[in-house]
Scaffold this motif. Structure first.
Motif, mmCIF file in Angstrom:
data_model
loop_
_atom_site.group_PDB
_atom_site.id
_atom_site.type_symbol
_atom_site.label_atom_id
_atom_site.label_comp_id
_atom_site.label_asym_id
_atom_site.label_seq_id
_atom_site.Cartn_x
_atom_site.Cartn_y
_atom_site.Cartn_z
ATOM 1 N N VAL A 1 0.966 -1.197 -0.386
ATOM 2 C CA VAL A 1 0.018 0.353 -0.013
ATOM 3 C C VAL A 1 0.710 1.461 -0.109
ATOM 4 O O VAL A 1 1.903 1.257 0.928
ATOM 5 C CB VAL A 1 -0.711 0.073 1.428
ATOM 6 N N ILE A 2 0.414 2.108 -0.790
ATOM 7 C CA ILE A 2 1.630 3.616 -1.114
ATOM 8 C C ILE A 2 0.668 4.445 -0.262
ATOM 9 O O ILE A 2 -0.587 4.857 -0.252
ATOM 10 C CB ILE A 2 1.909 4.109 -2.939
ATOM 11 N N ASP A 3 0.760 5.303 0.821
ATOM 12 C CA ASP A 3 0.601 6.072 1.571
ATOM 13 C C ASP A 3 1.593 6.626 1.383
ATOM 14 O O ASP A 3 1.942 7.239 2.742
ATOM 15 C CB ASP A 3 -0.996 5.396 2.760
ATOM 16 N N LEU B 1 -1.112 -1.190 -4.798
ATOM 17 C CA LEU B 1 -0.363 -1.312 -5.509
ATOM 18 C C LEU B 1 0.860 -3.065 -5.534
ATOM 19 O O LEU B 1 0.379 -3.284 -4.483
ATOM 20 C CB LEU B 1 1.154 -0.617 -5.024
ATOM 21 N N ARG B 2 0.615 -3.060 -6.870
ATOM 22 C CA ARG B 2 1.009 -4.474 -6.824
ATOM 23 C C ARG B 2 1.857 -5.142 -7.673
ATOM 24 O O ARG B 2 2.323 -4.112 -8.924
ATOM 25 C CB ARG B 2 -0.115 -5.164 -7.371
ATOM 26 N N LEU B 3 2.762 -5.428 -7.938
ATOM 27 C CA LEU B 3 3.939 -5.477 -8.595
ATOM 28 C C LEU B 3 4.528 -6.941 -8.659
ATOM 29 O O LEU B 3 4.322 -7.653 -8.292
ATOM 30 C CB LEU B 3 5.463 -5.580 -7.964
ATOM 31 N N VAL C 1 3.777 -3.016 -12.797
ATOM 32 C CA VAL C 1 3.233 -2.327 -11.906
ATOM 33 C C VAL C 1 1.598 -2.390 -11.999
ATOM 34 O O VAL C 1 1.270 -1.852 -13.358
ATOM 35 C CB VAL C 1 3.741 -0.853 -11.955
ATOM 36 N N GLN C 2 0.492 -2.143 -11.240
ATOM 37 C CA GLN C 2 -0.449 -2.767 -11.327
ATOM 38 C C GLN C 2 -1.127 -1.656 -9.935
ATOM 39 O O GLN C 2 -0.156 -1.952 -9.027
ATOM 40 C CB GLN C 2 -1.525 -3.582 -11.692
ATOM 41 N N ALA C 3 -1.741 -0.433 -9.795
ATOM 42 C CA ALA C 3 -2.164 0.080 -8.716
ATOM 43 C C ALA C 3 -3.173 1.040 -8.982
ATOM 44 O O ALA C 3 -3.823 1.777 -10.075
ATOM 45 C CB ALA C 3 -1.155 1.297 -8.167
ATOM 46 N N ASP C 4 -4.741 1.412 -7.680
ATOM 47 C CA ASP C 4 -5.668 2.077 -7.516
ATOM 48 C C ASP C 4 -5.361 3.357 -7.087
ATOM 49 O O ASP C 4 -5.383 3.203 -6.110
ATOM 50 C CB ASP C 4 -6.595 1.758 -7.696
ATOM 51 N N LEU C 5 -5.155 4.497 -7.443
ATOM 52 C CA LEU C 5 -4.413 5.462 -6.206
ATOM 53 C C LEU C 5 -5.546 6.607 -6.283
ATOM 54 O O LEU C 5 -5.983 6.736 -7.320
ATOM 55 C CB LEU C 5 -3.415 5.726 -6.258
ATOM 56 N N GLU C 6 -5.413 7.583 -4.733
ATOM 57 C CA GLU C 6 -6.465 8.274 -5.085
ATOM 58 C C GLU C 6 -5.258 9.543 -4.302
ATOM 59 O O GLU C 6 -3.748 9.364 -3.809
ATOM 60 C CB GLU C 6 -7.199 7.869 -4.142
ATOM 61 N N ALA C 7 -5.411 10.575 -5.290
ATOM 62 C CA ALA C 7 -4.345 11.345 -4.957
ATOM 63 C C ALA C 7 -4.880 13.278 -4.649
ATOM 64 O O ALA C 7 -5.922 13.218 -5.603
ATOM 65 C CB ALA C 7 -3.256 11.674 -5.900
#
Length: 174
Positions: A32-34, A53-55, A64-70
């Motif tokens: 998890v990216i935070d 985040l999945r590598l 690289v697969q990710a569903d991020l909120e920014a």
């Protein structure tokens, strides 16, 4: 808008994937990216970025697969107040280890995957330039510039476009 230099470096977006490279294809790592305020590039600072985040190791490199909120700091387009522009970023990209694979992104020889260029590209595409501070924003008075969300306007709103003054006079006489 306020300008603050309190951000973390984009070095946090450099991920060591050496362990996945040595494991071989069909292995993956979920994390998890935070991150709080992070400067992705010279032209983009995110107020925060977070999400799964999945590598995944493939025969060509690292997927690289990710569903991020920014979010980025923005101005409301009606009242010009500072507000956060929240958006979603979907990442799915192959970072190649083999030079024969056609891709813009590569894993460095030292096993470092730099997520910053991909995140920058996708974030700039996802950012909406027409953001509101709140759905019912009243904006600014066109005459005096008062923020109508804070104070009611006291100026005369009966001003008429000079091109329509003759029609207003006609209405007033009837």
């Amino acid at each position: 808008m306020k300008q603050s230099q309190n951000y973390i470096s984009n070095r946090v977006l450099k991920i060591n994937v050496g362990f996945l490279l040595s494991d071989g294809p069909a292995h993956s790592q979920d994390s998890v990216i935070d991150f709080p305020k992070v400067r992705v590039s010279d032209d983009l600072t995110l107020e925060y970025v977070r999400g799964p985040l999945r590598l995944s190791r493939t025969s060509e490199g690292i997927l690289v697969q990710a569903d991020l909120e920014a979010a980025v700091e923005a101005e409301c387009y009606r009242c010009l107040e500072a507000t956060d522009n929240v958006f979603q970023v979907h990442l799915e990209e192959l970072f190649a280890t083999d030079g024969s694979v056609q891709t813009d992104f590569r894993v460095h020889d030292d096993g470092i995957l730099d997520l910053a260029p991909l995140l920058r590209d996708e974030a700039l595409l996802a950012i909406d330039n027409r953001v509101l501070c709140r759905p019912d924003c009243k904006g600014l008075c066109p005459e005096c510039g008062s923020n109508l969300n804070i104070v009611p306007c006291q100026c005369e709103l009966e001003s008429v476009d000079p091109r329509l003054a003759a029609l207003k006079n006609l209405l007033d006489t009837q």
